[in-house]
Design a protein around this motif. Structure first.
Motif, PDB file in Angstrom:
ATOM      1  N   ARG A   1       3.642   3.631  10.625  1.00  9.24           N
ATOM      2  CA  ARG A   1       4.478   4.418   9.705  1.00  9.24           C
ATOM      3  C   ARG A   1       5.373   5.391  10.492  1.00  9.24           C
ATOM      4  O   ARG A   1       6.571   5.499  10.222  1.00  9.24           O
ATOM      5  CB  ARG A   1       3.587   5.191   8.737  1.00  9.24           C
TER       6      ARG A   1
ATOM      7  N   HIS B   1      -2.333   2.205  11.252  1.00  9.71           N
ATOM      8  CA  HIS B   1      -1.285   2.069  10.225  1.00  9.71           C
ATOM      9  C   HIS B   1      -0.412   3.319  10.178  1.00  9.71           C
ATOM     10  O   HIS B   1       0.779   3.250   9.840  1.00  9.71           O
ATOM     11  CB  HIS B   1      -1.902   1.765   8.848  1.00  9.71           C
ATOM     12  N   LYS B   2      -0.979   4.468  10.523  1.00 11.90           N
ATOM     13  CA  LYS B   2      -0.175   5.699  10.558  1.00 11.90           C
ATOM     14  C   LYS B   2       0.796   5.692  11.731  1.00 11.90           C
ATOM     15  O   LYS B   2       1.887   6.279  11.644  1.00 11.90           O
ATOM     16  CB  LYS B   2      -1.083   6.922  10.623  1.00 11.90           C
TER      17      LYS B   2
ATOM     18  N   ASN C   1       8.088   3.342  12.233  1.00  7.61           N
ATOM     19  CA  ASN C   1       9.069   2.725  11.341  1.00  7.61           C
ATOM     20  C   ASN C   1      10.015   3.734  10.700  1.00  7.61           C
ATOM     21  O   ASN C   1      11.175   3.425  10.430  1.00  7.61           O
ATOM     22  CB  ASN C   1       8.352   1.929  10.244  1.00  7.61           C
ATOM     23  N   TYR C   2       9.499   4.959  10.454  1.00  8.23           N
ATOM     24  CA  TYR C   2      10.325   5.961   9.785  1.00  8.23           C
ATOM     25  C   TYR C   2      10.719   7.113  10.700  1.00  8.23           C
ATOM     26  O   TYR C   2      11.202   8.145  10.232  1.00  8.23           O
ATOM     27  CB  TYR C   2       9.584   6.492   8.547  1.00  8.23           C
TER      28      TYR C   2
ATOM     29  N   GLN D   1       2.395  -1.353   5.204  1.00  9.09           N
ATOM     30  CA  GLN D   1       1.374  -0.309   5.111  1.00  9.09           C
ATOM     31  C   GLN D   1       0.146  -0.754   4.314  1.00  9.09           C
ATOM     32  O   GLN D   1      -0.381  -0.009   3.485  1.00  9.09           O
ATOM     33  CB  GLN D   1       1.981   0.960   4.512  1.00  9.09           C
TER      34      GLN D   1
END
Length: 442
Positions: free
Chosen positions: A280, A276-277, A283-284, A256
């Motif tokens: 995120r 980048h969001k 990834n989560y 991140q």
């Protein structure tokens, strides 16, 4: 017949790779018409050479397009490094006495200078809104080769040929003119390579062009170039990764740092896209659909994936993953505002082409690809009925018909966005289907 009708009948489409039917674009009314001469993809050399070889025709075609849209000003955007071409264009504009309407404006040698929205801002200072197109801010954009084809259309000549650069790790780099429908392998072999077992071909520029799974296929009016590299070249390995593979790599390594966002050309124009969001969320396994919608703002320039990310991850693939999921659910992003301003950091985060080329491992191949007179005379051409945005052309010939070079063989379906297609050689129709019309020479 009006110029607009002639452009429509000639089958002119966006020659820069997008393939949008030009007659539909020129039916708009705009304050500015812009000529995209940036050709920002590394190694491609078509437009800069056409502007040097056919300046009068391109200027006249561009002027005709500008008058059609009712533009007050016509701006030619070309990188400042092309000093000779700029001088030629300015001289011919003066000689043709169109300087009160057409102007050449130099733009920086950055990637992606040829992105329509970046070009609009560089030439006019305006920012196209999210999910918008240039006409949203009073601009229409045409490619240099498209302007040449508009001129030809005004002379009654349809689009039957395509200019293509062949570049990369090859003995002979060149730019050639070939009939639409020519087998791609015939063009690739002009590079001096006969056996492609150890090579992979990128269809288009090295940034946005997809990796071809084989060397089959046929030239369309949208093709701009073929970049040939060894199979073990890092760029080929990177571009050959599937979305599933990219997801696994992203999950394991993303920290991140947000470099993918901070250097994103659309983010720097003031848009909300933030790769980048998306990394995120991937990834989560975050479920907030509202936040995922910004994936639809990605222009797929690939800068985040091939230049910005310090860990060599796949932010664009994360964007594509969520774009696909949202499309399946018919969920669309809706902008919250209509006017945008560039971010203050933009001028410090523009990516010079030379740095990009070095990062891609293409420095040794960044050489001229001169326009070359080569006789490419395929025995058969396969002319795609869908080589443009919109509905496929409807065949108006049958198997066994004899057709002449330039004869219309496919028409625009009634009430549809589409483009006509024409015979690129004289010969006999041997196949006529929904996807291709095949003509055998003689």
């Amino acid at each position: 017949m009006s110029i607009l009708d002639m452009v429509r009948e000639a089958g002119v489409i966006g020659a820069g790779g997008a393939g949008f039917p030009t007659h539909a674009k020129l039916a708009s009314k705009a304050e500015y018409i812009l000529l995209n001469g940036a050709e920002c993809e590394p190694l491609l050399r078509v437009d800069q050479q056409l502007m040097r070889m056919f300046p009068d025709e391109i200027i006249k075609g561009f002027e005709s397009a500008g008058k059609l849209v009712g533009a007050n000003k016509a701006l030619i955007g070309i990188k400042g490094k092309h000093k000779e071409v700029i001088s030629i264009l300015r001289n011919r504009i003066e000689e043709l006495q169109v300087g009160d309407f057409i102007e050449v404006k130099e733009i920086p040698d950055i990637y992606p200078a040829g992105d329509e929205q970046v070009l609009v801002h560089e030439l006019t200072g305006r920012v196209v809104p999210e999910m918008g197109i240039p006409i949203s801010v009073g601009c229409v954009v045409v490619n240099a080769e498209t302007a040449l084809n508009i001129y030809h259309a005004s002379m009654g000549v349809p689009v039957t040929e395509k200019y293509i650069t062949v570049a990369g790790d090859i003995p002979k780099r060149l730019t050639v003119k070939v009939p639409v429908g020519t087998p791609v392998i015939d063009v690739l072999k002009l590079s001096g390579i006969e056996n492609f077992d150890d090579y992979t071909v990128i269809d288009g520029g090295p940034m946005m062009g997809p990796v071809k799974s084989d060397v089959d296929g046929y030239v369309t009016k949208k093709n701009k170039g073929f970049v040939i590299l060894k199979k073990d070249h890092p760029l080929i390995r990177k571009k050959s990764v599937s979305i599933e593979q990219a997801k696994r790599v992203n999950r394991s390594s993303c920290e991140q740092c947000r470099m993918c966002t901070d250097m994103c050309p659309r983010y720097l124009l003031g848009h909300s896209t933030q790769p980048h969001k998306m990394m995120r969320a991937l990834n989560y396994a975050l479920k907030n659909v509202e936040e995922q919608k910004i994936a639809q703002l990605c222009c797929q320039c690939n800068l985040c994936e091939l230049f910005s990310c310090p860990a060599g991850l796949y932010p664009k693939s994360a964007n594509l993953y969520f774009k696909g999921k949202l499309a399946e659910q018919n969920i669309k992003y809706k902008p919250m505002k209509s006017e945008f301003t560039t971010r203050k950091s933009r001028e410090y985060r523009l990516v010079p082409s030379k740095r990009l080329i070095a990062r891609l491992g293409l420095h040794d191949f960044d050489r001229p690809a001169p326009m070359t007179e080569v006789q490419v005379n395929p025995e058969e051409v396969h002319i795609a009925t869908r080589q443009h945005v919109g509905a496929p052309a409807v065949p108006i010939v049958n198997v066994g018909d004899h057709v002449e070079l330039g004869q219309q063989i496919g028409k625009i379906p009634e009430g549809s966005l589409s483009a006509a297609i024409h015979a690129s050689i004289s010969g006999t129709v041997v196949e006529c289907g929904n996807d291709f019309i095949v003509i055998r020479r003689g």
